[in-house]
Every structure is written in C-alpha cells, then in structure tokens.
Motif scaffolding. Structure first.
Motif, short mmCIF file in Angstrom:
data_model
loop_
_atom_site.label_atom_id
_atom_site.label_comp_id
_atom_site.label_asym_id
_atom_site.label_seq_id
_atom_site.Cartn_x
_atom_site.Cartn_y
_atom_site.Cartn_z
N ILE A 116 0.87 -1.18 0.00
CA ILE A 116 0.00 0.00 0.00
C ILE A 116 0.91 1.23 0.00
N PHE A 117 1.22 1.71 -1.19
CA PHE A 117 2.11 2.87 -1.28
C PHE A 117 1.35 4.14 -0.89
N PHE A 118 2.09 5.07 -0.34
CA PHE A 118 1.54 6.39 -0.03
C PHE A 118 2.65 7.42 -0.21
N ALA A 143 -3.78 9.34 2.24
CA ALA A 143 -2.67 8.55 1.70
C ALA A 143 -2.76 7.10 2.15
N GLY A 144 -2.66 6.19 1.21
CA GLY A 144 -2.70 4.77 1.52
C GLY A 144 -4.06 4.25 1.91
N ARG A 145 -5.11 5.03 1.68
CA ARG A 145 -6.45 4.59 2.06
C ARG A 145 -7.30 4.21 0.86
N VAL A 146 -6.76 4.41 -0.34
CA VAL A 146 -7.56 4.19 -1.55
C VAL A 146 -7.41 2.77 -2.07
N LEU A 197 -4.99 -1.94 -7.38
CA LEU A 197 -6.11 -2.69 -6.83
C LEU A 197 -6.84 -1.81 -5.82
N GLU A 198 -8.16 -1.83 -5.89
CA GLU A 198 -8.96 -1.09 -4.94
C GLU A 198 -9.97 -2.03 -4.29
N PRO A 199 -10.38 -1.73 -3.05
CA PRO A 199 -11.33 -2.61 -2.35
C PRO A 199 -12.64 -2.74 -3.11
N LEU A 200 -13.16 -3.92 -3.09
CA LEU A 200 -14.44 -4.16 -3.76
C LEU A 200 -15.59 -3.54 -2.99
N HIS A 201 -15.43 -3.39 -1.68
CA HIS A 201 -16.47 -2.83 -0.83
C HIS A 201 -15.91 -1.62 -0.08
N PRO A 202 -16.74 -0.61 0.24
CA PRO A 202 -16.26 0.55 1.00
C PRO A 202 -15.68 0.13 2.35
N VAL A 211 -5.83 -1.68 7.82
CA VAL A 211 -4.56 -1.98 7.14
C VAL A 211 -3.73 -0.69 7.11
N MET A 212 -2.54 -0.75 7.67
CA MET A 212 -1.70 0.44 7.74
C MET A 212 -1.09 0.74 6.38
N PRO A 213 -1.06 2.01 5.99
CA PRO A 213 -0.37 2.37 4.74
C PRO A 213 1.08 1.96 4.78
#
Length: 410
Positions: A70-72, A264-267, A337-342, A348-350
C-alpha cells in the motif's frame, strides 16, 4: 503439494485402490516401494505431468504475487523563502487540518519592508495635501500678477494718452519703461499659471502613481510577510517533525519536515505481477489480498488499472550508454487494486506488505453463443482451478503470523 494431491486423486490413488482391493495385494508384501514404482510408474509420471500442467494453468490464469504494498506519498514541508525558524507550532507527530500553522520564520526584514511601504503611502498622502495648498498659493500669485499687470497696463495707457496730447509732457524713455514693465508682469502671470498647472498635474497624475506604487510595494511586502508563516496545504499528519527554533530552512536543500496526506494509503494497493501475466491481467478482474498488518483477513479487491510500462526498462539520458546487462532483475507489471467494498482497507496500515491474487473470469466467453463445447469445458476448468489459488491464499493468511513471528526467527 495441494496440486500434487489433487492430481494423485485421479492417477495414483485409483491405481493403488485397484491393486489393494481388486487384486488383493497386501501392503508391505506384494506392495513394496519397488513394486509401487514398477506397477504405478505410468500413474506417477502422469501425476507429475498433470501437477506441472495444473500449476501452470493456475499460476498463469490466476496470477499471484508477494510484491504488493500500500504505497503512499509523503510530502516535504518546504517554505517558499529562506529563513531562520522563529517559532514551531506543532509537535513531533501530530494531526493537522488544512491551513494549520506549522512554523514561523523570522519576519523582521519583511515587517520592515511593509512598514517602509506604509510610510511611502503616508508620504504620498502628505504630498497630495501640500500640492493642494500649493495650488491655492499659485492662485493667489496669479491674482496678484494679474492685478500688477492691469495696473501697469493702465499706467502705460495713461502715459500714451498724455504723450498724444502733448509730446513734451511724457518722455519716450518712460513709455519704454512701462512697456517693459507690462511685458515682465505678463511673464509673471504666465509663470504663476504654469506653476498652478504643474501642481494640478502633480495631484492628478504623479502623486496618485506614487501612492499606487507604494500600495503595490505594501501588498508585496505583506505577501512576503505571509510567506514567513508556513501552513499545511491539506489535511494530514506531520511525522518526525524535529524542526526547532533557530534552524535554517531552504526550499531547495533543507526541507523542514514531512507531512502525510490524510487519504494517503487509504484508496488501494499496488501489486507487481510477473511479466508472463501481461496478457492475463486486465482492468475489472477480481482479486484478493492479505496483509501483514491485518492478518487472518482476506480483502476482496478489483483491478482498476494496469501500468503500460515496466519500470526496469526506463533510462535517463546521461554521459554513459546503458547496457542491457545492467538490468539485473526483471521488472514487474504494476497493477492498481482497490477494495471491492467501501472500507475494505480499514485496519490496514499504509505501507503494509501484502500477498495478492488475481482471478481470471471467462464467464462472458462461456456464455457466448459462438463458443464451442470443448472450449467451454476448458474455460470452465480454467475458472474452476482458481479455487485452488483462493484456498492457498487463505492458508497463507492463517499461517502468516506464525511464519512472521516464529519461523522467521524474530
């Protein structure tokens, strides 16, 4: 091992059951290590070939990677001007909102420039008052000059009339003196009028221009003064902010610290798949991942982007030529890759390392009317073996803490 067991169910296990129960052979008697190899050699070879083929199908059509992170982005805190820190407003680690002051530079020079510009404005206003007073004085001088001129004209007219009546009464030189006096007083009127026009022009053009220049200088000085207060450009968190009063910061060489944006790192996360999967990975593929910072959890994802270039092949112009052997490691295909669900990445830490799988889906091809029966069967099998990779990912998610805490030696 799982693939080997699956293939053994179709080759070695049926052969053994037939030898043991169909032919009545006993384990350890007729069924020995040599007899197993001799009698089951075709099954063993077939099992090995099926295992290799199954592994190839699974890993090619359902790629997996351990290079998922998870890059930020961390943004350097850089002021627009050089300066010495006068005051620090935030701590070593602190959440900040947009516009929050972070630190202040010494602003003595900027304050002096602003005060000088204000003085210039006051000076221009005072000059305007003086110029208006000069106009009043010039109007008085004009009136005085006109009166003196009229007096000289009247005297000249009288002398000329007396001379016409009796030429011996007034001397010629007296007439010349009066004419010169009239000329001088006319010049005095012109001079006073010109002085008034100059003062009027100064009020209309020069002084407003000087005041506008002073206001512009004040605006510039205030803008420079505002630059001495460095604020957060966005909401985020200041980390490892060790700046202290007295430090010198420079926008080119000495940044003040680092701020990490709140989003950052949340998308999503980025994964590097092998180059062999270049024709398989597509936007819209379903994927899964498990991360070290959130073990025992499988996160459903979707592929939202695939980078068109491989970073290992990039070059930068320089004084030396690039040799292909200098690329020691083959690059990977960067996939977004992005989460399938909100909220799929909550917890998960960035920057966390992850293991990711992507799954090929041939549903549309299978449902197409022009797809042949044999191809449908093959595509059904390709989609079905994705279950093996999904099962492997869940096994990895379960043993990840044990592998990290126990088997790694930490």
């Amino acid at each position: 091992m799982l693939e080997l067991l699956v293939c053994a169910l179709f080759t070695i296990v049926p052969d053994y059951l037939y030898r043991r129960y169909g032919q009545g052979k006993r384990l350890g008697k007729e069924i020995t290590l040599y007899s197993v190899w001799f009698e089951l050699r075709w099954g063993i070879v077939t099992c090995f070939m099926l295992t290799v083929g199954l592994i190839t199908v699974i890993f090619y059509n359902h790629p997996s990677t351990t290079s998922a992170t998870i890059f930020f982005r961390s943004v350097p805190i850089v002021p627009e001007i050089n300066g010495r820190v006068a005051e620090v407003h935030v701590g070593y680690s602190q959440a900040v909102e947009k516009g929050t002051p972070l630190f202040t530079l010494d602003s003595s020079t900027q304050r002096a420039a602003a005060e000088s510009a204000r003085r210039k404005i006051v000076e221009a206003d005072a000059a305007l008052v003086v110029a208006k007073a000069d106009i009043l004085a010039d109007e008085g001088k004009i009136q005085e000059a006109k009166s003196a001129l009229q007096q000289a004209l009247d005297e000249l007219e009288t002398k000329r009339e007396l001379r016409q009546r009796n030429s011996g009464t007034v001397a010629e030189r007296e007439i010349e003196r009066l004419e010169n006096l009239v000329t001088g007083r006319e010049a005095a009127v012109f001079s006073a009028t010109a002085s008034k026009d100059a003062a009027q022009a100064k009020i209309v053009t020069l002084l407003p221009a000087e005041r506008a220049s002073a206001e512009a200088a004040l605006a510039q000085a205030e803008a420079e003064l505002q630059k001495t207060v460095i604020r957060a450009g966005f909401a985020g968190r200041v980390e490892q902010f060790a700046l202290r009063a007295g430090d010198v910061v420079n926008p080119f060489m000495r940044p003040a610290g680092t701020i990490i944006p709140a989003e950052a790192g949340r998308v999503g996360l980025q994964a590097g798949f092998g180059q062999i999967e270049a024709q398989v990975i597509k936007v819209g593929m379903v994927a899964e991942a498990t991360c070290v910072s959130k073990p025992w959890t499988v996160i459903p994802l979707v592929v939202t982007g695939v980078q068109d270039f491989i970073a290992a092949g990039q070059i930068r112009s320089g004084e030396q030529l690039i040799d292909a052997q200098q690329v020691a490691r083959p690059g990977t295909i960067l996939t977004y890759l992005e989460p399938l669900h909100p909220g799929g990445l909550d917890g998960v830490m960035p920057g966390s390392s992850c293991i990711a799988n992507a799954y090929t889906s041939n549903h549309d091809v299978i449902a197409a009317k022009d797809t042949g029966t044999l191809r449908r069967i093959v595509l059904h099998a390709v989609d079905a073996v994705g279950l093996v990779h999904a099962l492997l990912l869940r096994i990895q998610a379960q043993v990840l803490p044990i592998k990290t805490l126990v088997l790694s030696g930490h």
